[in-house]
Enzyme design. Sequence first.
Site, PDB file in Angstrom:
ATOM      1  N   TYR A   5       0.844  -1.199   0.000  1.00 62.72           N
ATOM      2  CA  TYR A   5       0.000   0.000   0.000  1.00 62.72           C
ATOM      3  C   TYR A   5       0.882   1.252   0.000  1.00 62.72           C
ATOM      4  CZ  TYR A   5      -3.606   3.325   1.437  1.00 62.72           C
ATOM      5  OH  TYR A   5      -4.458   4.396   1.492  1.00 62.72           O
ATOM      6  N   HIS A  63       1.530   4.153  -3.082  1.00 64.04           N
ATOM      7  CA  HIS A  63       1.336   5.591  -2.855  1.00 64.04           C
ATOM      8  C   HIS A  63       2.631   6.380  -3.069  1.00 64.04           C
ATOM      9  CE1 HIS A  63      -2.595   4.491  -1.312  1.00 64.04           C
ATOM     10  NE2 HIS A  63      -2.906   5.771  -1.415  1.00 64.04           N
ATOM     11  N   TYR A  92      -3.079  16.299   1.897  1.00 67.13           N
ATOM     12  CA  TYR A  92      -3.713  14.990   2.073  1.00 67.13           C
ATOM     13  C   TYR A  92      -2.674  14.055   2.674  1.00 67.13           C
ATOM     14  CZ  TYR A  92      -6.760  11.050   0.532  1.00 67.13           C
ATOM     15  OH  TYR A  92      -7.583   9.944   0.473  1.00 67.13           O
ATOM     16  N   TRP A 122      -7.515   4.113 -10.217  1.00 65.18           N
ATOM     17  CA  TRP A 122      -6.777   3.993  -8.950  1.00 65.18           C
ATOM     18  C   TRP A 122      -7.505   3.047  -8.004  1.00 65.18           C
ATOM     19  CZ3 TRP A 122      -2.050   4.871  -7.338  1.00 65.18           C
ATOM     20  CH2 TRP A 122      -1.784   4.878  -5.958  1.00 65.18           C
ATOM     21  N   TRP A 123      -8.813   3.205  -7.906  1.00 68.90           N
ATOM     22  CA  TRP A 123      -9.583   2.305  -7.039  1.00 68.90           C
ATOM     23  C   TRP A 123      -9.408   0.852  -7.473  1.00 68.90           C
ATOM     24  CZ3 TRP A 123     -14.825   5.329  -7.228  1.00 68.90           C
ATOM     25  CH2 TRP A 123     -14.710   6.483  -6.447  1.00 68.90           C
TER      26      TRP A 123
END
Length: 111
Positions: free
Chosen positions: A24, A28, A47, A82-83
Amino acid sequence: MSTLTEGRPIAFRMQLKPGVAAEYERRHDELWPDLAQALREAGIYDYSIFLDEETMSLFAVLRLKPDNNKDALPLQPVMKRWWDFMADLMDVHPDNKPVEWPLKPVFYFEG
């Protein structure tokens, strides 16, 4: 009890699957430039995502410009890609959008 107003951070929780934290983070670290641009265009200017390693819960905090269009972000093709790319790592809805649990603000300090 105070009410937190517009312009303050928005926070929510997401859930990682066991054993995927490093992947993960790696994904990113290599955030797609077109996704970064879509986030900026949606009015997101700050963010961060944090991991609770004990529970594998992700804690996300973001700040929006007053004239943001964050609600249109799920309609962007890059967001949907992306999802799909991240769906194997976390709890998602049938459309692969991450399941998010909003977090209630209870304290804010701006120095």
